[in-house]
Design an enzyme around this catalytic site. Structure first.
Site, short mmCIF file in Angstrom:
data_model
loop_
_atom_site.label_atom_id
_atom_site.label_comp_id
_atom_site.label_asym_id
_atom_site.label_seq_id
_atom_site.Cartn_x
_atom_site.Cartn_y
_atom_site.Cartn_z
N ALA A 52 95.89 63.67 62.09
CA ALA A 52 94.94 63.23 63.11
C ALA A 52 93.94 62.25 62.52
O ALA A 52 93.76 62.19 61.30
CB ALA A 52 94.21 64.45 63.67
N CYS A 53 93.30 61.50 63.40
CA CYS A 53 92.26 60.55 63.01
C CYS A 53 91.22 61.25 62.14
O CYS A 53 90.82 62.35 62.49
CB CYS A 53 91.60 59.99 64.26
SG CYS A 53 90.09 59.07 63.96
N PRO A 54 90.71 60.69 61.08
CA PRO A 54 90.96 59.34 60.57
C PRO A 54 92.03 59.28 59.49
O PRO A 54 92.14 58.28 58.79
CB PRO A 54 89.61 58.97 59.96
CG PRO A 54 89.13 60.27 59.37
CD PRO A 54 89.66 61.37 60.27
N MET A 55 92.84 60.33 59.36
CA MET A 55 93.78 60.37 58.23
C MET A 55 94.81 59.24 58.19
O MET A 55 95.09 58.73 57.11
CB MET A 55 94.47 61.74 58.16
CG MET A 55 93.50 62.89 57.92
SD MET A 55 92.39 62.55 56.55
CE MET A 55 93.58 62.48 55.23
#
Lengths: 183, 131
Positions: free
Chosen positions: A14-17
């Site tokens: 998921a964001c920000p990964m």
């Protein structure tokens, strides 16, 4: 399947990964090379586009297959603009009226996301090993994104004995005509 | 365009933590210089024990399942990530004095400073965000 120099698996993250992983992966690839980022985060398309623009990379496009998004980003270059030295040039505007072969020397992924109909793709890095695919007597119009790689490619071809070589200026970034995709 | 992002973390809940660290890591990954000033309850987010037990807002506990389903990284993981990307953490000296905390109570690698330390960094940062 679009050709890339490196793949990054950011599926399930998921964001920000996806951005964080992409940044790290980009550090390890060469300038001008293409990274394929596989992600399932639906926000990643907009994020990667914005990110690439901010940090100076070239976002090429995204292909969706089922749940997975395949993003293609080409690493930008810090090199200063060099003087183009190949003297035989043709203007992009006149290219459609010419008979010669349009040789597109951008990376395969750049070509896949939009090229001039009928153009042949040989990425700059592969050109010297694929010369036998070209005819030395034929007119060859070499094109890339800005005219920089095509300048080098035209020099190489001339040196190898190709007689009617022209660098197309400017390049595909100024092309407003029809683009063909091969995805 | 400014190459700096300044963040004030003034609240200590789990949602606050995600807001702070998501923006911070995204900015750092975009090659910005990032500083976070942790003050009052915000200190909780980098407290060695506290960061493992951040609370959800009352009545919102059911979101825990959503966090798991969406595979959201844990706060300690995001803190590590932020540090790795070069985000600078500044703990507010004044709040620490009030709460009786020392530098050792917090994750490694933080700096302790006052409001002026942060203001100096933030004067030409854009955006400056407060959570």
């Amino acid at each position: 399947m679009i050709q890339a120099n490196q793949q990054l698996d950011a599926k399930g993250l998921a964001c920000p990964m996806p951005i964080v992983k992409t940044k790290k992966a980009m550090n390890d690839i060469d300038e001008g090379h293409v990274l394929e980022v596989q992600a399932t985060d639906k926000g990643s398309t907009a994020d990667l586009q914005a990110w690439a623009t901010t940090v100076g990379h070239q976002y090429l496009g995204t292909v969706e297959e089922g749940e997975v998004l395949y993003h293609y980003i080409r690493k930008g270059s810090d090199e200063p603009e060099v003087e183009k030295s190949f003297e035989h040039t043709v203007s992009l505007e006149t290219i459609e009226s010419r008979e010669g072969l349009i040789l597109d020397v951008r990376e395969a992924a750049e070509y896949a996301f939009g090229h001039i109909e009928g153009a042949k793709s040989i990425p700059m890095g592969e050109l010297e090993f694929r010369l036998e695919e070209l005819d030395k007597e034929e007119e060859i119009l070499v094109i890339c994104r800005t005219g920089k790689r095509s300048d080098l490619a035209a020099q190489l071809l001339a040196k190898k004995g190709f007689k009617k070589v022209y660098n197309v200026l400017p390049g595909m970034n100024e092309w407003n005509g029809k683009k063909t995709k091969t995805l | 365009m400014s190459e700096k992002v300044a963040i004030i973390a003034a609240n200590g809940g789990m949602f606050d933590a995600y807001k702070v660290f998501n923006i911070a890591t995204a900015a750092a990954a975009s090659e910005k210089e990032v500083q976070i000033f942790f003050t009052f309850e915000g200190l909780n987010l980098i407290h060695k024990q506290g960061m493992h037990h951040l609370e959800m807002p009352a009545g919102k506990e059911h979101f825990a399942e959503g966090f798991e389903k969406a595979n959201i990284p844990s706060i300690p993981e995001l803190v590590e990530m932020a540090k790795e990307l070069g985000v600078k953490f500044i703990a507010c000296q004044m709040t620490m004095d009030v709460m009786g905390l020392t530098k050792e109570d917090f994750v490694d690698g933080i700096e302790v400073g006052g409001a002026v330390t942060f203001l100096e960094f933030a004067k030409d940062a854009a955006p400056t965000l407060t959570f």
